[in-house]
Enzyme design. Structure first.
Site, PDB file in Angstrom:
ATOM      1  N   LYS A 112       0.825  -1.213   0.000  1.00 51.60           N
ATOM      2  CA  LYS A 112       0.000   0.000   0.000  1.00 51.60           C
ATOM      3  C   LYS A 112       0.854   1.255   0.000  1.00 51.60           C
ATOM      4  O   LYS A 112       0.493   2.239  -0.631  1.00 51.60           O
ATOM      5  CB  LYS A 112      -0.958   0.000   1.195  1.00 51.60           C
ATOM      6  CG  LYS A 112      -2.120  -0.951   0.982  1.00 51.60           C
ATOM      7  CD  LYS A 112      -3.187  -0.780   2.025  1.00 51.60           C
ATOM      8  CE  LYS A 112      -4.304  -1.789   1.812  1.00 51.60           C
ATOM      9  NZ  LYS A 112      -5.203  -1.876   2.957  1.00 51.60           N
ATOM     10  N   LYS A 194      -4.519  -9.823  -6.968  1.00 51.72           N
ATOM     11  CA  LYS A 194      -5.795  -9.940  -6.266  1.00 51.72           C
ATOM     12  C   LYS A 194      -6.853  -9.007  -6.871  1.00 51.72           C
ATOM     13  O   LYS A 194      -6.545  -7.868  -7.217  1.00 51.72           O
ATOM     14  CB  LYS A 194      -5.543  -9.550  -4.798  1.00 51.72           C
ATOM     15  CG  LYS A 194      -6.688  -9.688  -3.873  1.00 51.72           C
ATOM     16  CD  LYS A 194      -6.325  -9.180  -2.479  1.00 51.72           C
ATOM     17  CE  LYS A 194      -6.293  -7.668  -2.405  1.00 51.72           C
ATOM     18  NZ  LYS A 194      -6.316  -7.127  -1.041  1.00 51.72           N
ATOM     19  N   LYS A 197     -11.009  -3.514  -5.211  1.00 49.59           N
ATOM     20  CA  LYS A 197     -11.870  -2.391  -5.608  1.00 49.59           C
ATOM     21  C   LYS A 197     -11.066  -1.146  -5.946  1.00 49.59           C
ATOM     22  O   LYS A 197     -11.552  -0.245  -6.592  1.00 49.59           O
ATOM     23  CB  LYS A 197     -12.928  -2.106  -4.543  1.00 49.59           C
ATOM     24  CG  LYS A 197     -12.416  -1.849  -3.168  1.00 49.59           C
ATOM     25  CD  LYS A 197     -13.533  -1.935  -2.122  1.00 49.59           C
ATOM     26  CE  LYS A 197     -12.910  -2.242  -0.767  1.00 49.59           C
ATOM     27  NZ  LYS A 197     -13.828  -2.747   0.214  1.00 49.59           N
TER      28      LYS A 197
HETATM   29  P1  TYM Z   1     -11.111  -5.548   3.085  1.00 52.61           P
HETATM   30  O1  TYM Z   1     -12.146  -4.490   3.282  1.00 52.61           O
HETATM   31  O2  TYM Z   1      -9.992  -5.254   2.146  1.00 52.61           O
HETATM   32  O3  TYM Z   1     -11.777  -6.891   2.610  1.00 52.61           O
HETATM   33  C1  TYM Z   1     -12.846  -7.492   3.323  1.00 52.61           C
HETATM   34  C2  TYM Z   1     -12.674  -8.999   3.328  1.00 52.61           C
HETATM   35  O4  TYM Z   1     -12.691  -9.510   1.991  1.00 52.61           O
HETATM   36  C3  TYM Z   1     -11.551 -10.289   1.743  1.00 52.61           C
HETATM   37  N1  TYM Z   1     -11.142 -10.069   0.344  1.00 52.61           N
HETATM   38  C4  TYM Z   1     -10.908 -11.042  -0.546  1.00 52.61           C
HETATM   39  N2  TYM Z   1     -10.990 -12.375  -0.447  1.00 52.61           N
HETATM   40  C5  TYM Z   1     -10.683 -13.114  -1.548  1.00 52.61           C
HETATM   41  N3  TYM Z   1     -10.300 -12.561  -2.719  1.00 52.61           N
HETATM   42  C6  TYM Z   1     -10.193 -11.226  -2.860  1.00 52.61           C
HETATM   43  N4  TYM Z   1      -9.821 -10.690  -4.026  1.00 52.61           N
HETATM   44  C7  TYM Z   1     -10.524 -10.401  -1.746  1.00 52.61           C
HETATM   45  N5  TYM Z   1     -10.540  -9.045  -1.535  1.00 52.61           N
HETATM   46  C8  TYM Z   1     -10.933  -8.871  -0.251  1.00 52.61           C
HETATM   47  C9  TYM Z   1     -10.505  -9.796   2.725  1.00 52.61           C
HETATM   48  O5  TYM Z   1      -9.532 -10.787   2.986  1.00 52.61           O
HETATM   49  C10 TYM Z   1     -11.353  -9.465   3.937  1.00 52.61           C
HETATM   50  O6  TYM Z   1     -11.580 -10.617   4.719  1.00 52.61           O
HETATM   51  N6  TYM Z   1      -8.144  -5.208   7.084  1.00 52.61           N
HETATM   52  C11 TYM Z   1      -9.379  -5.765   6.613  1.00 52.61           C
HETATM   53  C12 TYM Z   1     -10.595  -5.313   7.392  1.00 52.61           C
HETATM   54  C13 TYM Z   1     -10.512  -5.514   8.869  1.00 52.61           C
HETATM   55  C14 TYM Z   1     -10.660  -6.745   9.562  1.00 52.61           C
HETATM   56  C15 TYM Z   1     -10.532  -6.415  10.930  1.00 52.61           C
HETATM   57  C16 TYM Z   1     -10.894  -8.050   9.146  1.00 52.61           C
HETATM   58  C17 TYM Z   1     -10.304  -4.548   9.804  1.00 52.61           C
HETATM   59  N7  TYM Z   1     -10.332  -5.099  11.022  1.00 52.61           N
HETATM   60  C18 TYM Z   1     -10.611  -7.415  11.892  1.00 52.61           C
HETATM   61  C19 TYM Z   1     -10.975  -9.024  10.129  1.00 52.61           C
HETATM   62  C20 TYM Z   1     -10.837  -8.703  11.484  1.00 52.61           C
HETATM   63  C21 TYM Z   1      -9.568  -5.333   5.169  1.00 52.61           C
HETATM   64  O7  TYM Z   1      -8.994  -4.406   4.719  1.00 52.61           O
HETATM   65  O8  TYM Z   1     -10.526  -6.015   4.495  1.00 52.61           O
END
Ligand code: TYM
Length: 327
Positions: A112, A194, A197
């Protein structure tokens, strides 16, 4: 006593098919066996600059998606992270139990900050500590996430273990739940990266709100290879990704998906995957539109969720402050 699940998702745009297949589709399945908290992590979102109006709208939109995807707000605690100050409080405390060396190893920070050179802020760096606080506040047992969050989960476990070693059993040490298939959905245009968005190329990514027509078009344009065999293989990232998506949305195994298209041409295959995805998303999209028509209901759900989450979080926070020796 049921065990506890916590997971979060950032309101940084419309959720993607990747986040659905890697995470959110499992949240609903797990929700009957656990006490679940699903959080719209708006405080994580501001590690990248956000337009205030858009952030607020994205947050409400995302909450509506969670409900549209089947999470009953009566049975699951759904809320905005910023409405529960205990997240920020515990995060500060855990910062003091996290080593710079550990944060330096986080691959998401490296990725990032490389993409975001004009705003490498401290929040981006300590992001995994806030994530650990999110999880540890609730004595969480299981965290359903996609593959990209595995390293953050490992760090969370290390922080919890370190804290417990000093002060006794204050935190439950959580396990990650990473699905065996679909944990890393790749981009349609760039199947070695990956699906995300934040990608500049809209054809790379399927958004949950995309129309059936646009979904099929994007799949038809998906990058594949030139050898015309529909099978899982490391040498065939595009085809493997499409097979994975198909297996996930149809609820079948990868072997069954391969068998269904054995001998078929790529054109027919891509069209079929697109149609299957469009069909899967259609009822969720209708439900999402219905929910968005009543913003007051969504606000009430979020307020109630924050109240319940706060009550749980404050118990852990009080324990933490006590063992540390705060007056
Ligand atoms: P975020 O918002 O990027 O994504 C949300 C969830 O979706 C999963 N994900 C994917 N899984 C498979 N293939 C993909 N291309 C893909 N893109 C996204 C992510 O692995 C995630 O589970 N840091 C986290 C949010 C967060 C969180 C937490 C998660 C904050 N605090 C505590 C668990 C526990 C994030 O940015 O997710």
């Amino acid at each position: 006593m049921k065990k506890i699940i916590f997971s979060g998702i950032k309101p940084t745009g419309i959720p993607t098919l990747g986040s659905l297949l890697g995470a959110m589709s499992h949240w609903e399945k797990l929700s009957s066996d656990y006490n679940c908290l699903y959080c719209v992590v708006d405080m994580h979102a501001i590690t990248i600059r956000q337009d205030p109006k858009v952030l607020r709208e994205n947050g409400r939109n995302l909450l509506a998606w969670l409900i549209a995807l089947g999470l009953d707000p009566e049975k699951n605690i759904l809320y905005f992270q910023s409405n529960v100050p205990a997240h920020a409080e515990l995060s500060w405390i855990l910062n003091c139990y996290t080593y710079v060396g550990e944060l330096n190893r986080m691959t998401q920070f490296k990725d990032k900050s490389a993409k975001n050179t004009e705003n490498i802020n401290a929040g981006l760096y300590t992001y995994p500590v806030l994530m650990a606080a999110d999880i540890l506040l609730f004595q969480t047992n299981l965290v359903p996430v996609g593959e990209d969050q595995r390293q953050h989960l490992e760090l969370c476990r290390d922080i919890a273990g370190r804290f417990n070693k000093v002060y006794g059993d204050v935190f439950a040490v959580p396990d990650a739940f990473v699905p065996p298939v679909g944990a890393r959905i790749m981009g349609l245009q760039n199947p070695t990266d990956k699906m995300s968005k934040s990608d500049d190329n809209a054809n790379d990514c399927i958004y949950l709100s995309d129309s059936p027509d646009s979904i099929v078009k994007k799949f038809k344009k998906a990058v594949t290879d030139s050898d015309n065999q529909i099978k899982m293989s490391e040498e065939k990232p595009g085809i493997s990704n499409l097979l994975t998506i198909y297996a996930c949305v149809k609820g079948i195994t990868l072997a069954e998906a391969e068998a269904e298209f054995s001998g078929a041409g790529y054109g027919h295959f891509k069209q079929s995957v697109g149609e299957a995805v469009a069909q899967t998303l259609a009822p969720y999209q209708q439900e999402h539109a219905r929910l968005m028509a009543d913003p007051a209901n969504l606000d009430a759900i979020a307020a109630k969720g924050a109240e319940k989450a706060s009550e749980m979080a404050l118990k852990t926070l009080a324990k933490v402050k006590n063992v540390i020796g705060f007056n």
